[in-house]
Design a protein around this motif. Structure first.
Motif, PDB file in Angstrom:
ATOM      1  N   GLU A 175       0.846  -1.179   0.000  1.00  0.00           N
ATOM      2  CA  GLU A 175       0.000   0.000   0.000  1.00  0.00           C
ATOM      3  C   GLU A 175       0.892   1.243   0.000  1.00  0.00           C
ATOM      4  O   GLU A 175       2.088   1.153   0.262  1.00  0.00           O
ATOM      5  CB  GLU A 175      -0.969   0.007   1.193  1.00  0.00           C
ATOM      6  CG  GLU A 175      -0.323  -0.071   2.562  1.00  0.00           C
ATOM      7  CD  GLU A 175      -0.082  -1.502   3.049  1.00  0.00           C
ATOM      8  OE1 GLU A 175       0.816  -1.659   3.883  1.00  0.00           O
ATOM      9  OE2 GLU A 175      -0.739  -2.435   2.598  1.00  0.00           O
ATOM     10  N   GLU A 176       0.305   2.372  -0.296  1.00  0.00           N
ATOM     11  CA  GLU A 176       1.049   3.637  -0.392  1.00  0.00           C
ATOM     12  C   GLU A 176       1.915   3.853   0.849  1.00  0.00           C
ATOM     13  O   GLU A 176       1.439   3.766   1.977  1.00  0.00           O
ATOM     14  CB  GLU A 176       0.048   4.792  -0.531  1.00  0.00           C
ATOM     15  CG  GLU A 176       0.685   6.147  -0.700  1.00  0.00           C
ATOM     16  CD  GLU A 176       1.296   6.346  -2.084  1.00  0.00           C
ATOM     17  OE1 GLU A 176       2.266   7.113  -2.180  1.00  0.00           O
ATOM     18  OE2 GLU A 176       0.809   5.738  -3.045  1.00  0.00           O
ATOM     19  N   GLY A 177       3.194   4.095   0.635  1.00  0.00           N
ATOM     20  CA  GLY A 177       4.101   4.419   1.729  1.00  0.00           C
ATOM     21  C   GLY A 177       4.726   3.232   2.437  1.00  0.00           C
ATOM     22  O   GLY A 177       5.540   3.410   3.329  1.00  0.00           O
ATOM     23  N   SER A 178       4.329   2.018   2.081  1.00  0.00           N
ATOM     24  CA  SER A 178       4.912   0.848   2.737  1.00  0.00           C
ATOM     25  C   SER A 178       6.073   0.313   1.923  1.00  0.00           C
ATOM     26  O   SER A 178       6.005   0.244   0.710  1.00  0.00           O
ATOM     27  CB  SER A 178       3.865  -0.248   2.927  1.00  0.00           C
ATOM     28  OG  SER A 178       3.509  -0.823   1.683  1.00  0.00           O
ATOM     29  N   ILE A 179       7.141  -0.037   2.616  1.00  0.00           N
ATOM     30  CA  ILE A 179       8.278  -0.717   1.983  1.00  0.00           C
ATOM     31  C   ILE A 179       8.654  -1.888   2.878  1.00  0.00           C
ATOM     32  O   ILE A 179       8.938  -1.723   4.061  1.00  0.00           O
ATOM     33  CB  ILE A 179       9.505   0.210   1.824  1.00  0.00           C
ATOM     34  CG1 ILE A 179       9.205   1.359   0.893  1.00  0.00           C
ATOM     35  CG2 ILE A 179      10.721  -0.588   1.338  1.00  0.00           C
ATOM     36  CD1 ILE A 179       9.027   0.961  -0.565  1.00  0.00           C
ATOM     37  N   TYR A 180       8.624  -3.076   2.301  1.00  0.00           N
ATOM     38  CA  TYR A 180       9.006  -4.280   3.021  1.00  0.00           C
ATOM     39  C   TYR A 180      10.343  -4.785   2.494  1.00  0.00           C
ATOM     40  O   TYR A 180      10.594  -4.758   1.289  1.00  0.00           O
ATOM     41  CB  TYR A 180       7.955  -5.382   2.827  1.00  0.00           C
ATOM     42  CG  TYR A 180       6.646  -5.090   3.503  1.00  0.00           C
ATOM     43  CD1 TYR A 180       6.421  -5.493   4.815  1.00  0.00           C
ATOM     44  CD2 TYR A 180       5.632  -4.430   2.824  1.00  0.00           C
ATOM     45  CE1 TYR A 180       5.205  -5.233   5.435  1.00  0.00           C
ATOM     46  CE2 TYR A 180       4.412  -4.162   3.439  1.00  0.00           C
ATOM     47  CZ  TYR A 180       4.214  -4.561   4.753  1.00  0.00           C
ATOM     48  OH  TYR A 180       3.017  -4.300   5.360  1.00  0.00           O
ATOM     49  N   LEU A 181      11.184  -5.257   3.401  1.00  0.00           N
ATOM     50  CA  LEU A 181      12.416  -5.941   3.032  1.00  0.00           C
ATOM     51  C   LEU A 181      12.032  -7.391   2.770  1.00  0.00           C
ATOM     52  O   LEU A 181      11.338  -8.006   3.587  1.00  0.00           O
ATOM     53  CB  LEU A 181      13.431  -5.864   4.171  1.00  0.00           C
ATOM     54  CG  LEU A 181      13.687  -4.484   4.782  1.00  0.00           C
ATOM     55  CD1 LEU A 181      14.660  -4.597   5.951  1.00  0.00           C
ATOM     56  CD2 LEU A 181      14.179  -3.516   3.738  1.00  0.00           C
ATOM     57  N   VAL A 182      12.458  -7.942   1.645  1.00  0.00           N
ATOM     58  CA  VAL A 182      12.111  -9.317   1.287  1.00  0.00           C
ATOM     59  C   VAL A 182      13.347 -10.192   1.456  1.00  0.00           C
ATOM     60  O   VAL A 182      14.402  -9.918   0.871  1.00  0.00           O
ATOM     61  CB  VAL A 182      11.584  -9.413  -0.164  1.00  0.00           C
ATOM     62  CG1 VAL A 182      11.282 -10.866  -0.526  1.00  0.00           C
ATOM     63  CG2 VAL A 182      10.351  -8.534  -0.350  1.00  0.00           C
ATOM     64  N   ILE A 183      13.198 -11.226   2.260  1.00  0.00           N
ATOM     65  CA  ILE A 183      14.252 -12.210   2.479  1.00  0.00           C
ATOM     66  C   ILE A 183      13.710 -13.553   1.994  1.00  0.00           C
ATOM     67  O   ILE A 183      12.627 -13.985   2.410  1.00  0.00           O
ATOM     68  CB  ILE A 183      14.639 -12.316   3.974  1.00  0.00           C
ATOM     69  CG1 ILE A 183      14.974 -10.944   4.572  1.00  0.00           C
ATOM     70  CG2 ILE A 183      15.767 -13.324   4.170  1.00  0.00           C
ATOM     71  CD1 ILE A 183      16.199 -10.291   4.014  1.00  0.00           C
ATOM     72  N   LEU A 184      14.442 -14.212   1.111  1.00  0.00           N
ATOM     73  CA  LEU A 184      14.027 -15.526   0.603  1.00  0.00           C
ATOM     74  C   LEU A 184      14.576 -16.631   1.492  1.00  0.00           C
ATOM     75  O   LEU A 184      15.704 -16.540   1.991  1.00  0.00           O
ATOM     76  CB  LEU A 184      14.529 -15.725  -0.826  1.00  0.00           C
ATOM     77  CG  LEU A 184      14.096 -14.694  -1.862  1.00  0.00           C
ATOM     78  CD1 LEU A 184      14.655 -15.060  -3.227  1.00  0.00           C
ATOM     79  CD2 LEU A 184      12.591 -14.550  -1.903  1.00  0.00           C
ATOM     80  N   SER A 185      13.781 -17.676   1.672  1.00  0.00           N
ATOM     81  CA  SER A 185      14.248 -18.819   2.451  1.00  0.00           C
ATOM     82  C   SER A 185      15.399 -19.491   1.722  1.00  0.00           C
ATOM     83  O   SER A 185      15.485 -19.452   0.496  1.00  0.00           O
ATOM     84  CB  SER A 185      13.108 -19.817   2.674  1.00  0.00           C
ATOM     85  OG  SER A 185      12.703 -20.372   1.446  1.00  0.00           O
ATOM     86  N   ARG A 186      16.271 -20.076   2.478  1.00  0.00           N
ATOM     87  CA  ARG A 186      17.405 -20.807   1.927  1.00  0.00           C
ATOM     88  C   ARG A 186      17.429 -22.192   2.571  1.00  0.00           C
ATOM     89  O   ARG A 186      17.423 -22.296   3.803  1.00  0.00           O
ATOM     90  CB  ARG A 186      18.730 -20.107   2.251  1.00  0.00           C
ATOM     91  CG  ARG A 186      18.834 -18.646   1.823  1.00  0.00           C
ATOM     92  CD  ARG A 186      19.360 -18.544   0.420  1.00  0.00           C
ATOM     93  NE  ARG A 186      19.720 -17.231  -0.058  1.00  0.00           N
ATOM     94  CZ  ARG A 186      18.916 -16.207  -0.287  1.00  0.00           C
ATOM     95  NH1 ARG A 186      17.644 -16.289   0.018  1.00  0.00           N
ATOM     96  NH2 ARG A 186      19.349 -15.081  -0.803  1.00  0.00           N
ATOM     97  N   PRO A 187      17.481 -23.261   1.765  1.00  0.00           N
ATOM     98  CA  PRO A 187      17.477 -24.615   2.344  1.00  0.00           C
ATOM     99  C   PRO A 187      18.613 -24.843   3.341  1.00  0.00           C
ATOM    100  O   PRO A 187      18.423 -25.527   4.342  1.00  0.00           O
ATOM    101  CB  PRO A 187      17.630 -25.534   1.128  1.00  0.00           C
ATOM    102  CG  PRO A 187      17.145 -24.729  -0.029  1.00  0.00           C
ATOM    103  CD  PRO A 187      17.473 -23.294   0.303  1.00  0.00           C
ATOM    104  N   ARG A 188      19.767 -24.258   3.086  1.00  0.00           N
ATOM    105  CA  ARG A 188      20.913 -24.481   3.964  1.00  0.00           C
ATOM    106  C   ARG A 188      20.941 -23.522   5.153  1.00  0.00           C
ATOM    107  O   ARG A 188      21.818 -23.640   6.015  1.00  0.00           O
ATOM    108  CB  ARG A 188      22.202 -24.360   3.165  1.00  0.00           C
ATOM    109  CG  ARG A 188      22.342 -25.497   2.159  1.00  0.00           C
ATOM    110  CD  ARG A 188      23.520 -25.375   1.275  1.00  0.00           C
ATOM    111  NE  ARG A 188      24.725 -24.959   1.945  1.00  0.00           N
ATOM    112  CZ  ARG A 188      25.930 -25.034   1.450  1.00  0.00           C
ATOM    113  NH1 ARG A 188      26.094 -25.529   0.251  1.00  0.00           N
ATOM    114  NH2 ARG A 188      26.971 -24.615   2.109  1.00  0.00           N
ATOM    115  N   LYS A 189      19.994 -22.578   5.179  1.00  0.00           N
ATOM    116  CA  LYS A 189      19.964 -21.618   6.284  1.00  0.00           C
ATOM    117  C   LYS A 189      18.514 -21.293   6.633  1.00  0.00           C
ATOM    118  O   LYS A 189      18.029 -20.192   6.404  1.00  0.00           O
ATOM    119  CB  LYS A 189      20.716 -20.343   5.882  1.00  0.00           C
ATOM    120  CG  LYS A 189      20.981 -19.421   7.025  1.00  0.00           C
ATOM    121  CD  LYS A 189      21.814 -18.253   6.575  1.00  0.00           C
ATOM    122  CE  LYS A 189      22.057 -17.322   7.738  1.00  0.00           C
ATOM    123  NZ  LYS A 189      22.769 -16.129   7.344  1.00  0.00           N
TER     124      LYS A 189
END
Length: 121
Positions: free
Chosen positions: A58-72
């Protein structure tokens, strides 16, 4: 927020983008490398953190995206979330939170930092 969080305009295609878009998010930035430097008794040590994408819903929102990692894998406990995600949320306190995307399970966990009211054990 775009003035406070750096944006990488190069967005590399990945199946996680479809998952985010299916849930109403728009990917607005690509991979970020956050260089870190520590001075320990006069000796320099270096490391870095990575953010896979930046997304908005939505307007004004910024999310940091972290992808899952099988080894972590991310440990979904209070201490596991603290140890893994707190650095990101402290570096960019103006973000709306972290989107943890598990591509294999096609799931998104929305994680926001809160404060303990002192009542929990």
């Amino acid at each position: 927020m775009k003035d406070q969080i750096p944006f990488n305009k190069v967005i590399i295609p990945h199946p996680s983008i479809d998952i985010l878009e299916d849930e109403g998010y728009e990917v607005v930035g690509g991979k970020l490398k956050i260089p870190l430097s520590f001075n320990v008794n006069g000796a320099q040590m270096y490391s870095r953190l990575f953010i896979d994408y930046l997304a908005t819903k939505e307007e004004g929102s910024i999310y940091l995206v972290i992808l899952s990692r099988p080894r972590k894998p991310l440990d979904f406990t209070g201490s596991g979330l603290r140890d893994t995600l707190l650095p990101y949320l402290l570096i960019y306190p103006e973000c709306s939170g972290v989107l943890y995307v598990n591509t294999a399970a096609r799931s998104i966990q929305v994680i926001k930092l809160g404060r303990d009211d002192g009542e929990s054990n």
